[in-house]
Design a protein around this motif. Structure first.
Motif, short mmCIF file in Angstrom:
data_model
loop_
_atom_site.label_atom_id
_atom_site.label_comp_id
_atom_site.label_asym_id
_atom_site.label_seq_id
_atom_site.Cartn_x
_atom_site.Cartn_y
_atom_site.Cartn_z
N GLU A 44 -7.59 10.71 -6.47
CA GLU A 44 -8.42 9.64 -5.93
C GLU A 44 -8.03 8.28 -6.49
O GLU A 44 -8.10 7.27 -5.78
CB GLU A 44 -9.90 9.93 -6.18
N GLU A 71 -7.03 5.04 -4.32
CA GLU A 71 -7.65 3.72 -4.48
C GLU A 71 -6.58 2.64 -4.68
O GLU A 71 -6.68 1.54 -4.12
CB GLU A 71 -8.61 3.74 -5.66
N ARG A 125 -12.52 7.08 0.01
CA ARG A 125 -11.43 7.29 -0.96
C ARG A 125 -11.16 8.78 -1.13
O ARG A 125 -9.98 9.20 -1.16
CB ARG A 125 -11.81 6.67 -2.30
#
Length: 238
Positions: free
Chosen positions: A72, A76, A61
């Motif tokens: 991040e 995701e 990720r």
């Protein structure tokens, strides 16, 4: 041809070009989803020795977020959306590849078919996709939500219970020395809170009060947080 007619024709051609570019962008987001899902699958199948699945996931990720220059959490979400499109919503992916819908429409479909059984998901996808090709993303979301709640009302309760766990307060900076302070709450609490702020603001709207209701509502919100009660005039607080 008159100048006005030539201008109208030029504008029409440019709008058609813009629409064509939009379709190309939609197709590219579908290709990105396919690439991201393939990379995610490879990452899962090639677990490194000494790394737990959680660490493997977080490492991938972070790498994806760095490569795309996105947070991040956004990376995701992109991974989850890509997997859903590839493995669960093939017709939506096809429509996105063809530029018939936007990536935002595809996200709406993904978000609103979570937790559904495959048969129910496929049914909503078949019923909703035609609307995606002619509605804005916001209007399409309302349509899909209505379809989902009619076909699987019990899922709405599950989604709400899960969403409550994500309640939070956020602070984000704005220009000119301002900032947004916002809270994600259950809708019933948010509406009740807003109505109370509005009523208190109206109570303070005396004949000589120069502040607008919008300003009073913001001031009441601040006063309640900082002092526990609304101030009659001017800022106070900690």
């Amino acid at each position: 041809m008159t100048v006005q007619a030539a201008a109208a024709e030029a504008v029409s051609e440019l709008i058609d070009m813009a629409a064509g570019i939009d379709r190309t962008i939609a197709g590219l987001t579908a290709l990105r989803a396919q690439v991201v899902e393939k990379a995610t699958a490879w990452n899962e199948s090639a677990a490194s020795e000494g790394l737990s699945k959680e660490l493997q996931f977080r490492s991938f990720r972070a790498e994806l977020a760095c490569a795309l220059r996105i947070p991040e959490r956004t990376a995701e979400n992109l991974m989850a959306t890509s997997r859903s499109l590839i493995t669960e919503l093939p017709d939506t992916l096809t429509a996105l590849l063809g530029g018939r819908i936007s990536y935002r429409h595809a996200q709406v479909m993904v978000d609103n078919t979570l937790l559904l059984e495959p048969e129910a998901r496929a049914g909503i996808e078949r019923a909703a996709l035609p609307y995606a090709e002619r509605l804005t993303a916001a209007k399409f979301e309302r349509k899909v939500r209505a379809l989902r709640e009619r076909s699987a009302p019990e899922v709405m309760a599950e989604r709400h219970e899960r969403a409550i766990l994500n309640r939070e307060v956020q602070l984000s900076a704005e220009r000119d020395g301002m900032a947004w302070l916002s809270a994600l709450l259950p809708a019933v609490d948010a509406v009740a809170g807003f109505n109370r702020l509005s009523q208190l603001a109206k109570d303070l709207k005396l004949p000589d009060e120069k502040r607008t209701i919008t300003q009073l509502r913001a001031d009441v919100f601040r006063d309640l947080l900082l002092d526990g009660e609304p101030a009659l005039e001017g800022p106070t607080g900690i």
